[in-house]
Write an enzyme that holds these catalytic residues in place. Structure first.
Site, short mmCIF file in Angstrom:
data_model
loop_
_atom_site.label_atom_id
_atom_site.label_comp_id
_atom_site.label_asym_id
_atom_site.label_seq_id
_atom_site.Cartn_x
_atom_site.Cartn_y
_atom_site.Cartn_z
N LYS A 215 0.83 -1.21 0.00
CA LYS A 215 0.00 0.00 0.00
C LYS A 215 0.86 1.26 0.00
CE LYS A 215 -3.82 0.16 2.43
NZ LYS A 215 -4.79 0.23 3.55
N GLU A 221 10.08 -5.85 3.71
CA GLU A 221 10.28 -7.15 3.05
C GLU A 221 9.84 -7.09 1.58
OE1 GLU A 221 9.13 -8.02 7.39
OE2 GLU A 221 8.52 -6.64 5.80
N GLY A 276 -5.17 -5.60 5.80
CA GLY A 276 -4.44 -6.50 4.91
C GLY A 276 -5.00 -7.90 4.86
N ARG A 277 -5.38 -8.44 6.01
CA ARG A 277 -5.87 -9.82 6.05
C ARG A 277 -7.29 -9.95 5.51
NH1 ARG A 277 -5.19 -7.45 10.81
NH2 ARG A 277 -6.84 -7.31 12.37
N GLU A 362 -4.20 -12.67 13.95
CA GLU A 362 -3.88 -11.25 13.91
C GLU A 362 -5.09 -10.43 14.32
OE1 GLU A 362 -0.83 -9.57 11.02
OE2 GLU A 362 -2.67 -8.73 10.19
N HIS A 393 -2.10 -38.90 9.30
CA HIS A 393 -0.87 -39.66 9.47
C HIS A 393 0.23 -38.82 10.10
CE1 HIS A 393 -2.30 -43.19 7.20
NE2 HIS A 393 -3.04 -42.28 6.58
N LYS A 513 9.18 -5.08 13.90
CA LYS A 513 9.62 -4.35 12.71
C LYS A 513 10.55 -3.20 13.09
CE LYS A 513 5.73 -5.06 9.51
NZ LYS A 513 4.70 -4.35 8.73
#
Length: 551
Positions: A215, A221, A276-277, A362, A393, A513
């Protein structure tokens, strides 16, 4: 500056009458086995089942009865859930700490519907971006969009992190059956260089288009990977002008986008009222739209919207997200459940549990209420899971016979997208068998009846009484995926309202951060500035420096 106030004054959770009644009732139910609950109520399997929007939701294998559900519904009423739902759809600033509306529901609202933020109808803006995305996707899918050397774009690499990555990755994998198979789609999120190297190792830069999702166009990152992508492309393409044909931005920072070399005509915006999510159905989902096409993308949006309307308009006793969310509260509060396992029996949903981890944790990983008071109860549980039958399994042993109490969500489909022999019958037999085994177990008497020697009986006994939901649908379609995601979105919201927390901020992401930004220059060789961290962090940094120097 005035302190933001919650949208409605609600009594503290432990002071709500329904909460006290639930505590007392849970103490009674903890001593009753699901075997007994089913034996006492022949209609239980239908009494605790909901069906809406093509989803069959069986919650009968939960440690609840009619009184428990009635009290949970009363708790929702006393917590102001109806008021909070209305406030969200009306664009009220229910994200209290960031003073923002929460309008991911506007991203899938049909044309003509009106949803306001700060007095502005945002639906026309949403559809303007969707139309621009569709035009871009059509040009790329058809081959009209050419790279700098005139070659067709065949590879899409989406670069983002968090909500700018998990949603698109999950949706691409979930809808791969519907994707354009002569194109390759890759996703880069980790700042670990291996992620970028492996994503691009076999790609031709002349045929590759990067979508940079940030944004602000400053996310550490994402922009680190974006500049690496730029260098990678220019090694082959040579000309700086090539960037405009091989990069697209999903951002609101036109100046930074232009500085990078991207044509701002190929910049797609979104809004601060989208977390964001919750953004995978915004321009963040451009890679998804390119993969499956605009029509399928809009089908997914219609599924989201259908669940939005169900959540907004359906009475709570028949409301899928409300009941699901209340069950999470029930186990979290009164059965000490620390986690929820999400177990999709559909290989295309292999990334769905990972997507839900951010959506749920979050959102509800909070320790203070909306008005800043420390909570004295458990909030968001840990969500995790893997597709069946693989999980059977690996970790199902612990769910069946371990000491942890883990409610489960099983997700299955009647029809396979890729039918082969009797594979789907085998797959779904495991869904039904696992839920049955968790609920009813196997008693020592039943084990002995099979001829098991006495010394082995306890090892082969299954306690049962372990709860689960079963979500059954016809088949995995784009529309169904939208419904499923929105189901969990609104379940998370329901939980947050009960706990009186802000499900839409994420301050817990910030501190790490900030500290990382401080440490980055301390890792460079040459200057070795004095370290002013704690002794452990100082020692780790010094050990890293020595290792770099030795190389």
């Amino acid at each position: 500056m005035t302190t933001p106030q919650p949208i409605q004054t609600i009594a503290p959770l432990r002071e709500r009458k329904a909460w006290t009644a639930l505590e007392e009732h849970a103490a009674k139910l903890r001593g009753i086995h699901l075997r007994q609950l089913f034996a006492d109520d022949p209609e239980r399997a239908t009494r605790f089942t909901l069906e809406a929007l093509g989803l069959y939701f069986d919650y009968s294998k939960n440690r609840i009865d009619g009184e428990a559900i009635a009290l949970l519904l009363e708790l929702a009423a006393q917590s102001g859930l109806r008021h909070h739902i209305d406030a969200m759809f009306e664009g009220k600033k229910i994200n209290v700490t960031e003073k923002r509306s929460v309008l991911h529901v506007a991203l899938r609202a049909p044309k003509g519907e009106k949803i306001f933020s700060d007095g502005v109808d945002v639906v026309p803006e949403v559809h303007a971006v969707l139309d621009k995305m569709a035009d871009c996707a059509d040009r790329i899918r058809s081959g009209d969009w050419k790279g700098h050397t005139g070659k067709r774009i065949r590879n899409i690499v989406s670069v983002g992190i968090g909500g700018s990555d998990l949603g698109p990755v999950m949706a691409y994998e979930a809808l791969k059956y519907y994707s354009q198979r002569d194109m390759t789609f890759r996703f880069v999120s980790n700042v670990d260089g291996a992620d970028f190297v492996e994503a691009t190792r076999d790609l031709n830069a002349e045929e590759t288009l990067f979508i940079i999702c940030s944004k602000t166009f400053t996310t550490l990152e994402t922009m680190t990977n974006a500049h690496t992508a730029r260098e990678w492309a220019l090694k082959t393409l040579g000309d700086e002008k090539a960037i405009a044909r091989h990069f697209i931005a999903v951002s609101t920072n036109a100046a930074k986008v232009a500085e990078f070399g991207i044509d701002t005509a190929n910049m797609f915006g979104f809004w601060d009222w989208v977390g964001g999510r919750y953004s995978m159905d915004s321009a963040i989902g451009l890679s998804t739209m390119i993969a499956v096409g605009p029509d399928h993308f809009r089908e997914m949006l219609s599924g989201f919207h259908a669940m939005d309307e169900h959540f907004r308009a359906t009475p709570f006793e028949s409301n899928l997200p409300v009941i699901m969310g209340l069950l999470v509260v029930w186990y979290n509060a009164f059965f000490d459940a620390q986690t929820v396992a999400v177990l999709p029996y559909e290989q295309y949903l292999k990334r769905f549990p990972a997507y839900l981890q951010q959506l749920t944790m979050e959102s509800n990983g909070k320790h203070v209420t909306l008005d800043g008071v420390e909570v004295d109860y458990q909030t968001g549980p840990i969500y995790w899971g893997e597709p069946g039958t693989n999980g059977q399994h690996s970790f199902y042993q612990l769910i069946h016979q371990g000491t942890k109490f883990i409610p489960c969500d099983f997700i299955g489909f009647v029809h396979a997208l890729d039918p082969i022999g009797n594979h789907q019958d085998l797959l779904m037999a495991n869904v039904f068998a696992q839920a049955e085994a968790l609920a009813f177990g196997k008693t020592p008497e039943e084990v002995r009846a099979g001829g098991t020697p006495e010394w082995l009986v306890r090892h082969k006994t299954f306690e049962g009484n372990r709860p689960s939901n079963a979500i059954l649908a016809d088949r995995l379609t784009p529309e169904l995926l939208g419904k499923l995601i929105a189901l969990y979105e609104h379940s998370v919201f329901t939980q947050g309202v009960i706990w009186q927390i802000d499900s839409f901020d994420q301050w817990g992401v910030e501190l790490g951060k900030v500290l990382a930004e401080r440490i980055i220059p301390e890792l460079a060789l040459g200057s070795e500035p004095a370290l002013k961290h704690d002794t452990s962090t100082n020692a780790l940094i010094e050990r890293y420096r020595r290792g770099k120097g030795a190389v």
